[in-house]
Scaffold this active site. Structure first.
Site, PDB file in Angstrom:
ATOM      1  N   SER A 256      -9.855  -0.449   7.119  1.00 54.30           N
ATOM      2  CA  SER A 256      -9.289  -0.333   5.770  1.00 54.30           C
ATOM      3  C   SER A 256      -8.602  -1.568   5.211  1.00 54.30           C
ATOM      4  O   SER A 256      -8.261  -1.585   4.033  1.00 54.30           O
ATOM      5  CB  SER A 256      -8.310   0.835   5.728  1.00 54.30           C
ATOM      6  OG  SER A 256      -9.026   2.018   5.559  1.00 54.30           O
TER       7      SER A 256
ATOM      8  N   LYS B 226       0.868  -1.181   0.000  1.00 51.26           N
ATOM      9  CA  LYS B 226       0.000   0.000   0.000  1.00 51.26           C
ATOM     10  C   LYS B 226       0.906   1.233   0.000  1.00 51.26           C
ATOM     11  O   LYS B 226       1.954   1.223   0.663  1.00 51.26           O
ATOM     12  CB  LYS B 226      -0.879  -0.050   1.248  1.00 51.26           C
ATOM     13  CG  LYS B 226      -1.887   1.084   1.353  1.00 51.26           C
ATOM     14  CD  LYS B 226      -2.786   0.931   2.583  1.00 51.26           C
ATOM     15  CE  LYS B 226      -3.845   2.014   2.667  1.00 51.26           C
ATOM     16  NZ  LYS B 226      -4.756   1.842   3.815  1.00 51.26           N
TER      17      LYS B 226
ATOM     18  N   SER C 247      -9.716   1.935   2.911  1.00 50.15           N
ATOM     19  CA  SER C 247      -8.828   2.690   2.057  1.00 50.15           C
ATOM     20  C   SER C 247      -7.785   1.834   1.330  1.00 50.15           C
ATOM     21  O   SER C 247      -7.178   2.320   0.381  1.00 50.15           O
ATOM     22  CB  SER C 247      -8.087   3.745   2.888  1.00 50.15           C
ATOM     23  OG  SER C 247      -7.236   3.134   3.839  1.00 50.15           O
TER      24      SER C 247
HETATM   25  N1  GLN Z   1     -13.185   4.229   6.370  1.00 52.84           N
HETATM   26  C1  GLN Z   1     -12.591   4.640   7.593  1.00 52.84           C
HETATM   27  C2  GLN Z   1     -12.186   6.093   7.520  1.00 52.84           C
HETATM   28  O1  GLN Z   1     -12.424   6.669   6.521  1.00 52.84           O
HETATM   29  C3  GLN Z   1     -11.411   3.777   7.922  1.00 52.84           C
HETATM   30  C4  GLN Z   1     -10.202   4.110   7.142  1.00 52.84           C
HETATM   31  C5  GLN Z   1      -9.000   3.305   7.545  1.00 52.84           C
HETATM   32  O2  GLN Z   1      -9.103   2.276   8.203  1.00 52.84           O
HETATM   33  N2  GLN Z   1      -7.839   3.812   7.179  1.00 52.84           N
HETATM   34  O3  GLN Z   1     -11.670   6.652   8.416  1.00 52.84           O
END
Ligand code: GLN
Length: 498
Positions: free
Chosen positions: A178, A79, A154
């Site tokens: 994410s 990532k 994400s």
């Molecule tokens: N969807 C969640 C957010 O927008 C989690 C994102 C993540 O785990 N990085 O904060």
């Protein structure tokens, strides 16, 4: 050779050991697929094929000379939240569009030391804020099961790259879901370990008290292979913890050897009605209930437990995560890293325009909310109160685990939705309702595929474990995968040969 990308990590290792193929051939196979098919998916921000080819060659030579590291020569990708020395590290943002990291994240160097070959850096929501990979400066990622749908986020690029057969495994990060939610949307297994299990050094910070790196693959065993080199105490991350070091793959092999025809005899799976609450899609619920039934058939006992009302958890997360983000992202000021606006008139103009032009709308929204929550006069009403609720969420999990060994739930209330649905932020945040409690409590959790909707989109089951019990979680998924074939279904793109 055309099917190499459908092999499991275990099969890749055996194939390399038995000289069925070389790392150079394997790496070339994946590079060919990425070059031919990633224009449809957009999972890679940076492709490092040239260095990968050289590393693969070197891996083959080391293996020929007797190097026995199991992961030697096995490809993967990171990532783009992880710093990679000499390689562009963008975090999905215009703010870092020109940032070449001067050092490696600890997990990057650990995976490198294990001998794995990195094929590049994967697309993601900007600064890991989002649930559909649509906030990336590098464009949306398409779901390999259906190109009109989102891959989740994400870690959407990581999920899509594995599901498309571009890499066998990939790293991800999970602040509020994410790793698990994109794994669910793309039919994969993905694990977020206990907070402190994996070093955060060199992982660009979103919300430091919640962020944790983990692995994604098709099966629990694939995840175990990649997670192994990632874990361990790191003196450069004061929140990484010294704790006994399991051997995940060995633990799975032992669990398999010990399992009879009722592998889950004695296992109590906690099911909370709060995790089947409003907003849960009917087809997702049916698929999850069928998976729980299968666990029961295989010997598990389902027990009812209670956890904190997800609406409360959601509000707590969306106060604390932006608060930490507003503080963490203050380092991007147009002076030290990345994007700088043209012709600033003075220092304030430099800060203001660099940040306004460099950050996308979702990131700016979080910075504003977080700054508000942390400001004098509001701090106690918002931030302190959310911290107190966080403690109660931890307590509710502790109480639930007094009566069960793992907790099961849907990973997300829906399967992958359509791209460009232009969800308003509050609706998108609701999609995180089942995953964020785990991060607030610091617990380990995974998502595993348990079926497809009538539209052919994957559904994920979340398993939450007690602190440090990644092995138990992985074994619970692995033994399930020994008796089912959901993890062996392939996306439309994975089935394409090039
Ligand atoms: N969807 C969640 C957010 O927008 C989690 C994102 C993540 O785990 N990085 O904060």
């Amino acid at each position: 050779m055309s099917e190499l990308h459908l092999l499991s990590t275990q099969q890749l290792i055996t194939g390399l050991q038995d000289k069925q193929f070389s790392s150079a051939e394997l790496t070339e196979h994946y590079i060919k697929r990425i070059n031919a098919l990633d224009s449809k998916i957009n999972s890679f921000i940076t492709n490092t094929s040239e260095t990968a080819r050289a590393q693969a060659q070197a891996a083959d030579e080391m293996r020929a000379q007797g190097d026995k590291r199991p992961l030697l020569g096995v490809p993967m990708a990171h990532k783009d939240i992880f710093c990679t020395q000499g390689v562009l590290t963008t975090c999905g943002s215009k703010m870092l569009h020109n940032f070449v990291s001067p050092y490696d994240a600890t997990i990057v160097s650990n995976i490198d030391k294990a001998g794995m070959i990195s094929l590049g850096k994967l697309n993601m929501d900007e600064f890991a804020m989002g649930s559909d990979n649509e906030s990336s400066y590098y464009g949306a990622v398409h779901n390999p099961w259906n190109l009109n749908h989102v891959p989740g986020g994400s870690s959407g690029g990581s999920a899509a790259a594995v599901a498309a057969g571009f890499v066998p495994v990939a790293t991800g990060s999970d602040t509020g879901g994410s790793i698990r939610q994109p794994a669910s949307f793309c039919g994969l297994t993905g694990i977020k370990p206990t907070y402190g299990r994996v070093s955060r050094f060199g992982m660009i910070a979103y919300a430091s008290s919640l962020d944790q790196a983990g692995s994604m693959g098709r099966s629990a065993k694939d995840c175990a292979y990649l997670l192994q080199p990632m874990i361990g105490h790191d003196p450069r991350d004061a929140t990484s913890i010294k704790y006994d070091m399991p051997d995940y793959v060995q633990d799975l092999n032992d669990a398999e050897a010990a399992a009879g025809d009722k592998p889950f005899a004695g296992l109590r799976i906690g099911v909370a009605k709060e995790y089947f609450s409003k907003g849960l899609d009917a087809e997702v619920e049916t698929t999850i209930r069928a998976a729980l039934k299968k666990y029961e058939e295989l010997g598990a006992t389902i027990v009812e437990v209670n956890i904190t009302d997800p609406d409360i958890t959601l509000a707590t997360y969306y106060m604390l995560a932006p608060a930490e983000a507003s503080s963490n992202l203050s380092r991007f000021d147009g002076v030290r890293f990345g994007y700088r606006c043209e012709n600033p008139t003075d220092l304030i103009d430099l800060y203001t325009r660099s940040r306004s032009e460099g950050f996308g709308p979702e990131v700016q929204r979080r910075i504003l909310t977080g700054t508000y929550a942390l400001s004098a006069g509001y701090f106690d009403a918002y931030y302190t109160k959310a911290q107190k609720i966080r403690r109660l969420i931890v307590k509710d999990f502790e109480d639930a685990f007094a009566n069960c060994d793992v907790i099961a739930s849907p990973t997300a209330p829906t399967a992958a939705y359509k791209l460009a649905e232009d969800l308003d932020p509050a609706t998108m945040y609701l999609g995180d309702v089942y995953t964020i409690g785990v991060n607030l409590a610091g617990l380990p959790a995974l998502s595993q595929p348990v079926g497809l909707t009538s539209e052919g989109l994957p559904v994920g089951l979340q398993l939450i474990g007690q602190y440090w019990q990644e092995s138990k979680l992985l074994a619970t998924a692995h033994l399930f995968q020994q008796h089912t074939d959901h993890h062996l279904q392939h996306s439309t793109i994975a089935k394409e040969t090039v």
